[in-house]
Design a protein around this motif. Structure first.
Motif, PDB file in Angstrom:
ATOM      1  N   ASP A  81       0.593  -1.194  -0.044  1.00 37.35           N
ATOM      2  CA  ASP A  81       0.433   0.023   0.184  1.00 37.35           C
ATOM      3  C   ASP A  81       0.589   1.333   0.167  1.00 37.35           C
ATOM      4  OD1 ASP A  81      -3.215   0.443  -0.765  1.00 37.35           O
ATOM      5  OD2 ASP A  81      -3.065  -0.560   1.609  1.00 37.35           O
ATOM      6  N   LYS A  82       2.120   1.425   0.394  1.00 40.06           N
ATOM      7  CA  LYS A  82       3.005   2.057   1.055  1.00 40.06           C
ATOM      8  C   LYS A  82       3.673   2.692  -0.521  1.00 40.06           C
ATOM      9  CE  LYS A  82       1.564   2.569   5.075  1.00 40.06           C
ATOM     10  NZ  LYS A  82       0.170   2.042   4.766  1.00 40.06           N
ATOM     11  N   ARG A  83       3.760   1.911  -0.618  1.00 42.64           N
ATOM     12  CA  ARG A  83       4.502   2.006  -2.385  1.00 42.64           C
ATOM     13  C   ARG A  83       3.939   2.017  -3.517  1.00 42.64           C
ATOM     14  NH1 ARG A  83       6.638  -3.230  -2.778  1.00 42.64           N
ATOM     15  NH2 ARG A  83       8.434  -3.254  -1.694  1.00 42.64           N
ATOM     16  N   ARG A  84       3.068   1.504  -3.180  1.00 48.61           N
ATOM     17  CA  ARG A  84       1.689   2.373  -4.334  1.00 48.61           C
ATOM     18  C   ARG A  84       0.452   3.879  -4.308  1.00 48.61           C
ATOM     19  NH1 ARG A  84      -2.346  -1.058  -2.879  1.00 48.61           N
ATOM     20  NH2 ARG A  84      -1.488  -2.689  -4.158  1.00 48.61           N
ATOM     21  N   ALA A  85       1.054   4.270  -3.209  1.00 51.77           N
ATOM     22  CA  ALA A  85       0.750   5.215  -2.793  1.00 51.77           C
ATOM     23  C   ALA A  85       1.945   6.283  -3.147  1.00 51.77           C
ATOM     24  CB  ALA A  85       0.492   5.413  -0.867  1.00 51.77           C
ATOM     25  N   LEU A  86       3.093   6.514  -2.506  1.00 51.86           N
ATOM     26  CA  LEU A  86       3.909   6.990  -3.708  1.00 51.86           C
ATOM     27  C   LEU A  86       4.122   6.850  -4.879  1.00 51.86           C
ATOM     28  CD1 LEU A  86       6.384   8.988  -2.974  1.00 51.86           C
ATOM     29  CD2 LEU A  86       7.880   6.184  -2.891  1.00 51.86           C
ATOM     30  N   HIS A  87       3.949   5.803  -5.186  1.00 48.08           N
ATOM     31  CA  HIS A  87       3.790   6.310  -6.916  1.00 48.08           C
ATOM     32  C   HIS A  87       2.773   7.003  -7.660  1.00 48.08           C
ATOM     33  CE1 HIS A  87       5.981   1.967  -7.472  1.00 48.08           C
ATOM     34  NE2 HIS A  87       7.131   2.513  -6.773  1.00 48.08           N
ATOM     35  N   ARG A  88       1.267   6.774  -6.524  1.00 54.07           N
ATOM     36  CA  ARG A  88       0.381   7.693  -7.090  1.00 54.07           C
ATOM     37  C   ARG A  88       0.897   8.958  -6.989  1.00 54.07           C
ATOM     38  NH1 ARG A  88      -4.729   5.780  -5.103  1.00 54.07           N
ATOM     39  NH2 ARG A  88      -5.750   7.509  -6.420  1.00 54.07           N
ATOM     40  N   ALA A  89       1.185   9.296  -6.302  1.00 51.13           N
ATOM     41  CA  ALA A  89       1.304  10.685  -5.712  1.00 51.13           C
ATOM     42  C   ALA A  89       2.776  11.148  -6.348  1.00 51.13           C
ATOM     43  CB  ALA A  89       1.980  10.953  -4.274  1.00 51.13           C
ATOM     44  N   GLU A  90       3.386  10.979  -6.650  1.00 47.14           N
ATOM     45  CA  GLU A  90       4.618  10.597  -7.946  1.00 47.14           C
ATOM     46  C   GLU A  90       3.955  11.504  -9.241  1.00 47.14           C
ATOM     47  OE1 GLU A  90       8.259   9.438  -5.583  1.00 47.14           O
ATOM     48  OE2 GLU A  90       7.166   8.039  -7.348  1.00 47.14           O
ATOM     49  N   ALA A  91       2.884  10.418  -9.804  1.00 47.49           N
ATOM     50  CA  ALA A  91       2.386  10.583 -10.830  1.00 47.49           C
ATOM     51  C   ALA A  91       1.930  12.452 -10.637  1.00 47.49           C
ATOM     52  CB  ALA A  91       2.304   9.067 -11.101  1.00 47.49           C
ATOM     53  N   PHE A  92       0.889  11.795  -9.601  1.00 47.74           N
ATOM     54  CA  PHE A  92       0.197  13.209  -9.411  1.00 47.74           C
ATOM     55  C   PHE A  92       1.136  14.429 -10.094  1.00 47.74           C
ATOM     56  CE2 PHE A  92      -2.633  16.190  -7.428  1.00 47.74           C
ATOM     57  CZ  PHE A  92      -3.806  16.269  -8.817  1.00 47.74           C
ATOM     58  N   GLY A  93       1.946  14.535  -8.483  1.00 43.32           N
ATOM     59  CA  GLY A  93       2.747  15.307  -8.732  1.00 43.32           C
ATOM     60  C   GLY A  93       2.611  16.639  -7.546  1.00 43.32           C
ATOM     61  N   ASP A  94       1.553  16.451  -6.458  1.00 45.85           N
ATOM     62  CA  ASP A  94       1.331  17.697  -5.496  1.00 45.85           C
ATOM     63  C   ASP A  94       2.381  17.394  -4.469  1.00 45.85           C
ATOM     64  OD1 ASP A  94      -0.684  19.422  -3.871  1.00 45.85           O
ATOM     65  OD2 ASP A  94       0.105  17.856  -2.786  1.00 45.85           O
ATOM     66  N   ILE A  95       3.072  18.411  -4.182  1.00 45.36           N
ATOM     67  CA  ILE A  95       4.713  18.094  -3.087  1.00 45.36           C
ATOM     68  C   ILE A  95       4.220  17.518  -1.618  1.00 45.36           C
ATOM     69  CG2 ILE A  95       4.308  20.645  -2.048  1.00 45.36           C
ATOM     70  CD1 ILE A  95       7.255  18.061  -3.131  1.00 45.36           C
ATOM     71  N   CYS A  96       2.432  18.270  -1.272  1.00 41.26           N
ATOM     72  CA  CYS A  96       1.621  17.562  -0.153  1.00 41.26           C
ATOM     73  C   CYS A  96       2.064  16.140  -0.486  1.00 41.26           C
ATOM     74  CB  CYS A  96       0.559  17.604   0.138  1.00 41.26           C
ATOM     75  SG  CYS A  96       0.154  17.901   1.834  1.00 41.26           S
ATOM     76  N   GLY A  97       1.431  15.592  -0.709  1.00 36.57           N
ATOM     77  CA  GLY A  97       1.106  13.843  -0.899  1.00 36.57           C
ATOM     78  C   GLY A  97       2.373  13.711  -1.489  1.00 36.57           C
ATOM     79  N   ILE A  98       3.468  13.552  -2.126  1.00 35.03           N
ATOM     80  CA  ILE A  98       4.555  13.595  -1.981  1.00 35.03           C
ATOM     81  C   ILE A  98       5.180  13.033  -1.028  1.00 35.03           C
ATOM     82  CG2 ILE A  98       6.951  13.192  -3.120  1.00 35.03           C
ATOM     83  CD1 ILE A  98       5.620  14.579  -5.798  1.00 35.03           C
ATOM     84  N   VAL A  99       5.010  14.347   0.036  1.00 36.26           N
ATOM     85  CA  VAL A  99       5.311  14.445   1.397  1.00 36.26           C
ATOM     86  C   VAL A  99       5.801  12.981   2.181  1.00 36.26           C
ATOM     87  CG1 VAL A  99       6.522  15.749   3.496  1.00 36.26           C
ATOM     88  CG2 VAL A  99       6.884  16.542   1.389  1.00 36.26           C
ATOM     89  N   ILE A 100       4.074  13.007   2.133  1.00 36.52           N
ATOM     90  CA  ILE A 100       3.122  12.252   3.265  1.00 36.52           C
ATOM     91  C   ILE A 100       4.056  10.589   2.948  1.00 36.52           C
ATOM     92  CG2 ILE A 100       1.429  11.431   3.582  1.00 36.52           C
ATOM     93  CD1 ILE A 100       0.144  14.106   3.597  1.00 36.52           C
TER      94      ILE A 100
END
Length: 313
Positions: A81-100
């Protein structure tokens, strides 16, 4: 928790509200000692969050990541779940989501084992982004201790201790719940350095913590473990065994995992009985859900005493 209950009372409410409310309620219940219900809610909220926007999905991940940092949830089971969340956050590009997402992934990966270098690099990146953009301040509550432990393992023990002191005092005066991560790491490293002043500082820090935040089982789980380590460093075997038993009971009550490498939790002692001495050794056992019991070995030593007595006669 009451706010979460209010959100969840509307069963047809939007997923964007129900998922974080479920996860947060589970987080709170686990910390307060209601582990079975808390685990169910946290798991349900995390699964429901997969349907959310990448930033919201990443945000929900932090609850189970903190549980892994506390030693309550199995990190390996959370990794996908954590790896999937990171990939999705990086693909979307919002820095808040990326840091979390970086915080959650690095925290869990470090505890899952096998990829320490990648985990620490991810946490370093999360810290840099948090400080650069001024977001995710709470993330530093676990990131700084994890990086400090990594620094200590590479010979920078003094620098790690200095950084942890600053981190602890900062959170202690503002957000004391997150001070526990720095406090635990600081006590561990002070005991590792093992100077008389270090051990005295560790004892005072533990006293400060228990005088203010003793009560929520999930947040004080580390304290009896730290006191056992401190007693062992000071040569107080009885106190070490007493605190170790307290720690194991606390782990069992909330289904937490005994920390890797805590072989000192094996109880080993010779007990005098009227019929002669016995040597007792207890070794804790755990499965994926947490502690399940112990193997107890009892060795009758009285025959040695009888033979020694016979030889003396």
């Amino acid at each position: 928790r009451r706010a979460c209950d209010g959100v969840l009372a509307a069963h047809d409410g939007p997923v964007a509200e129900r998922a974080p409310a479920l996860a947060l309620r589970g987080f709170v219940d686990i910390c307060l000692g209601n582990a079975p219900r808390g685990r169910r809610d946290l798991s349900a909220g995390t699964q429901l969050a997969r349907r959310l926007h990448p930033v919201n999905y990443a945000s929900v991940q932090l609850y189970s990541a903190v549980m892994a940092a506390l030693g309550i949830l199995d990190a390996a089971a959370l990794l996908d779940d954590k790896r999937r969340a990171l990939h999705r956050a990086e693909a979307f590009g919002d820095i808040c989501g990326i840091v979390i997402a970086q915080w959650s992934y690095g925290t869990v990966l470090l505890r899952a084992g096998g990829k320490e270098d990648e985990a620490l690099a991810t946490l370093e990146l999360a810290r840099a982004n948090s400080q650069r953009y001024g977001i995710g301040a709470c993330s530093l509550g676990t990131i700084i201790p994890d990086l400090a432990r990594g620094a200590a393992r590479t010979g920078r023990l003094d620098a790690a201790i200095a950084e942890l002191r600053v981190s602890f005092e900062g959170y202690w005066s503002g957000f004391p719940v997150f001070a526990g991560f720095s406090a635990e790491a600081l006590v561990d490293l002070l005991i590792e350095r093992r100077g008389a002043a270090d051990l005295a500082e560790a004892r005072l820090l533990l006293d400060r913590w228990e005088s203010r935040l003793d009560g929520a089982p999930g947040l004080v789980l580390w304290v009896p473990r730290a006191r056992a380590l401190l007693a062992a460093a000071q040569g107080d075997r009885d106190a070490c065994h007493r605190q170790a038993r307290r720690y194991l009971r606390a782990c069992e009550e909330i289904g937490a995992h005994v920390k890797d490498g805590d072989s000192w939790l094996e109880w080993d002692s010779t007990l005098p009985l009227p019929s002669g001495s016995v040597h007792v050794r207890a070794i804790p056992l755990s499965d994926d859900a947490g502690p399940v019991g112990a193997v107890v070995l009892v060795h009758d030593m009285s025959f040695i005493e009888r033979r020694e007595g016979a030889m003396q006669r």
